[in-house]
Write an enzyme that holds these catalytic residues in place. Structure first.
Site, PDB file in Angstrom:
ATOM      1  N   CYS A   1     -12.511 -16.664 -17.965  1.00  0.00           N
ATOM      2  CA  CYS A   1     -13.847 -15.938 -17.595  1.00  0.00           C
ATOM      3  C   CYS A   1     -13.271 -14.750 -17.368  1.00  0.00           C
ATOM      4  O   CYS A   1     -13.273 -13.973 -15.713  1.00  0.00           O
ATOM      5  CB  CYS A   1     -14.125 -16.452 -16.378  1.00  0.00           C
ATOM      6  SG  CYS A   1     -14.967 -18.076 -16.270  1.00  0.00           S
TER       7      CYS A   1
ATOM      8  N   HIS B   1     -11.278 -12.224 -12.626  1.00  0.00           N
ATOM      9  CA  HIS B   1     -11.729 -13.043 -13.099  1.00  0.00           C
ATOM     10  C   HIS B   1     -13.737 -12.517 -12.428  1.00  0.00           C
ATOM     11  O   HIS B   1     -13.933 -11.300 -12.390  1.00  0.00           O
ATOM     12  CB  HIS B   1     -11.953 -14.124 -11.809  1.00  0.00           C
ATOM     13  CG  HIS B   1     -13.138 -15.602 -12.321  1.00  0.00           C
ATOM     14  ND1 HIS B   1     -14.308 -15.373 -12.106  1.00  0.00           N
ATOM     15  CD2 HIS B   1     -12.459 -16.161 -12.869  1.00  0.00           C
ATOM     16  CE1 HIS B   1     -14.450 -16.183 -12.583  1.00  0.00           C
ATOM     17  NE2 HIS B   1     -13.488 -17.407 -12.991  1.00  0.00           N
TER      18      HIS B   1
ATOM     19  N   LYS C   1     -11.263 -25.663  -5.786  1.00  0.00           N
ATOM     20  CA  LYS C   1     -10.109 -24.836  -5.919  1.00  0.00           C
ATOM     21  C   LYS C   1      -8.880 -25.423  -5.170  1.00  0.00           C
ATOM     22  O   LYS C   1      -8.042 -25.687  -5.391  1.00  0.00           O
ATOM     23  CB  LYS C   1      -9.841 -22.941  -6.778  1.00  0.00           C
ATOM     24  CG  LYS C   1     -10.876 -22.666  -6.234  1.00  0.00           C
ATOM     25  CD  LYS C   1     -10.625 -22.596  -8.295  1.00  0.00           C
ATOM     26  CE  LYS C   1     -11.544 -22.201  -9.191  1.00  0.00           C
ATOM     27  NZ  LYS C   1     -11.949 -22.161 -10.524  1.00  0.00           N
TER      28      LYS C   1
ATOM     29  N   ASP D   1     -10.627 -11.903  -3.917  1.00  0.00           N
ATOM     30  CA  ASP D   1     -10.976 -12.855  -4.414  1.00  0.00           C
ATOM     31  C   ASP D   1      -9.526 -14.192  -3.904  1.00  0.00           C
ATOM     32  O   ASP D   1      -8.802 -13.757  -4.268  1.00  0.00           O
ATOM     33  CB  ASP D   1     -11.204 -12.593  -5.573  1.00  0.00           C
ATOM     34  CG  ASP D   1     -11.781 -13.690  -6.368  1.00  0.00           C
ATOM     35  OD1 ASP D   1     -11.109 -14.937  -5.996  1.00  0.00           O
ATOM     36  OD2 ASP D   1     -11.451 -13.753  -7.938  1.00  0.00           O
TER      37      ASP D   1
ATOM     38  N   GLN E   1      -7.682 -18.733  -6.110  1.00  0.00           N
ATOM     39  CA  GLN E   1      -6.577 -18.686  -6.519  1.00  0.00           C
ATOM     40  C   GLN E   1      -5.533 -19.109  -6.002  1.00  0.00           C
ATOM     41  O   GLN E   1      -3.887 -19.502  -5.977  1.00  0.00           O
ATOM     42  CB  GLN E   1      -6.197 -18.407  -8.262  1.00  0.00           C
ATOM     43  CG  GLN E   1      -6.585 -18.771  -9.000  1.00  0.00           C
ATOM     44  CD  GLN E   1      -7.486 -19.952 -10.169  1.00  0.00           C
ATOM     45  OE1 GLN E   1      -6.558 -20.579  -9.694  1.00  0.00           O
ATOM     46  NE2 GLN E   1      -8.433 -20.116 -10.482  1.00  0.00           N
TER      47      GLN E   1
END
Ligand code: PLP
Length: 421
Positions: free
Chosen positions: A379, A138, A241, A215, A218
């Site tokens: 993104c 991302h 999220k 990261d 998600q």
């Protein structure tokens, strides 16, 4: 991947996931749109909906417990402080951090990555050094590193991926060179749904003494995340999220790293003492939480994590896998449709392009049937560039989605070419 059940070991065989019971907790999902059709919300990778328990926790905080934290001796302040710090403990427990001081509240994943780039990585970076990211990041896990590389004359290098949207790790050891100062990699790709083998990447980077940020934006809504099992140095995620509010997230960092890092921003609450001659800083995590934080956001995020932790996780995982398999099959049957991202290990994200239709047209037309999907580059422009496409339409599922909603998506998409003529 760490997707173990949250239910106790030795529990009896489970019933199927009761999706209707869970949906009843989400007021927004009850609404009707598009000529009275039920809303089919399939944009969960952008943001998730919030259960009543989260909405109530935020409302209760403002109705009963609101005060600024850490700075007062009166009862209300102490209560607000307890709720805020209790949220930190809840968050630490959710990702199995060893110490709640390893959880820094931030605005979200983006701020978490920027904090690590600026405060941890930049001071270690010199001209000619390298930061390694992956081809499916991302923008939030690319641009913060580009900013510091640009400033320091360092170079951003990239772990490649294959046509299925899986990272190719054959050359990883060569990419992890003597000048590599940091690895930053996504746990799950928002554009493709790929689950990356982050535990292996951490192990291979650590074998060369290179720190790793994951990261997790998600991953948190789909996988059981255990930061100590992954062994990562940093893990960043966003509350919104994972069924919590916007404007709040967390950065996990090992205490050893956080204690050695300078502040990211200056202001109230992050100091030990201030004088015009000089300032000393509070220990972590306060050192990284300058100013009045998003107190209600932290309380809401903790309520969301509590909600998720109480679900029968094995059943959630099975339900989401079923949704993904059904969506993949139903969409692949639509003439002219190509799925982008066919990794063996995926969460419930299906990105696709439709011959003769721009992704935005797909999104607009399915919206007429009440189906909400995201369209664009998500993104992740380098991912689009890799596949030679400007954009995709993306359906992304949460545990509250149903088989019937997948069917509604597939028939709405099948109608797109008819509409376009
Ligand atoms: N990383 C990934 C993989 C994402 O999907 C997102 C948001 O879509 C982010 C980072 C940024 O998250 P936020 O905007 O909540 O900071």
């Amino acid at each position: 991947m760490t997707t173990t059940a949250r239910a106790p070991l030795g529990a009896p065989a489970r019933a199927r996931f009761d999706v209707e019971r869970v949906r009843a907790d989400f007021p927004l999902l009850q609404q009707r749109v598009a000529d009275g059709r039920p809303l089919v919300y399939l944009d969960n990778a952008a943001t998730t909906q919030k259960p009543r328990q989260v909405i109530d926790a935020i409302s209760r905080f403002y109705s009963e417990d609101n005060a600024n934290i850490h700075r007062g001796v009166y009862d209300l302040c102490e209560r607000a402080t307890r709720l805020y710090e209790g949220s930190r403990i809840r968050t630490a427990r959710f990702v199995n951090a060893g110490d709640d001081r390893e959880i820094v509240f931030v605005r979200g994943t983006t701020e978490g990555v920027n904090l690590v780039a600026q405060s941890f990585c930049k001071p270690r970076l010199a001209a000619g050094d390298e930061v390694l990211v992956s081809a499916m990041e991302h923008h939030s896990n690319i641009v913060p590193w580009q900013l510091i590389c640009g400033e320091k004359g360092a170079r951003l290098r990239v772990i490649p991926m294959n046509e299925r949207g899986e990272l190719v790790l054959d050359g990883l050891d060569a990419l992890l060179g003597p000048r590599t100062r940091m690895v930053a990699v996504g746990h799950v790709s928002n554009a493709l749904g790929t689950i990356n083998p982050v535990k292996e990447i951490v192990a291979r980077a650590h074998a060369k003494g290179i720190p790793v940020l994951v990261d997790g934006a998600q991953a948190l809504p789909h996988l059981r995340v255990d930061v100590r099992d992954l062994g990562c140095d940093f893990y960043a995620a966003s509350g919104h999220k994972v069924f919590g509010p916007t404007g709040i997230g967390f950065l996990y960092g090992t205490l050893e790293h956080l204690e050695a890092m300078p502040p990211y921003q200056g202001g109230g609450d992050m100091i030990r003492s201030v004088s015009f001659a000089g300032t000393t800083y509070a220990p972590p995590p306060a050192r990284f939480e300058a100013g009045t934080p998003n107190i209600a956001g932290a309380v809401g995020m903790a309520a969301a994590l509590e909600y998720v932790a109480a679900l029968d996780w094995e059943a959630v995982v099975a339900h989401e896998a079923d949704l993904l398999a059904h969506a993949t099959q139903a969409l692949a049957a639509v003439p002219g449709l190509r799925i982008i991202g066919t990794a063996a290990e995926k969460v419930g994200v299906v990105s696709f392009v439709l011959e003769g239709a721009h992704a935005h047209d797909v999104g607009t037309i399915v919206d007429q049937d009440g189906v909400a999907v995201r369209t664009g580059h998500h993104c992740a422009q380098p991912v689009m560039e890799f596949f030679g496409i400007p954009a995709t339409a993306r359906a992304s599922f949460a545990f509250y989605n149903t088989h019937a909603e997948v069917d509604a998506l597939a028939s709405a998409v099948a109608r797109v070419r008819e509409v376009l003529g």
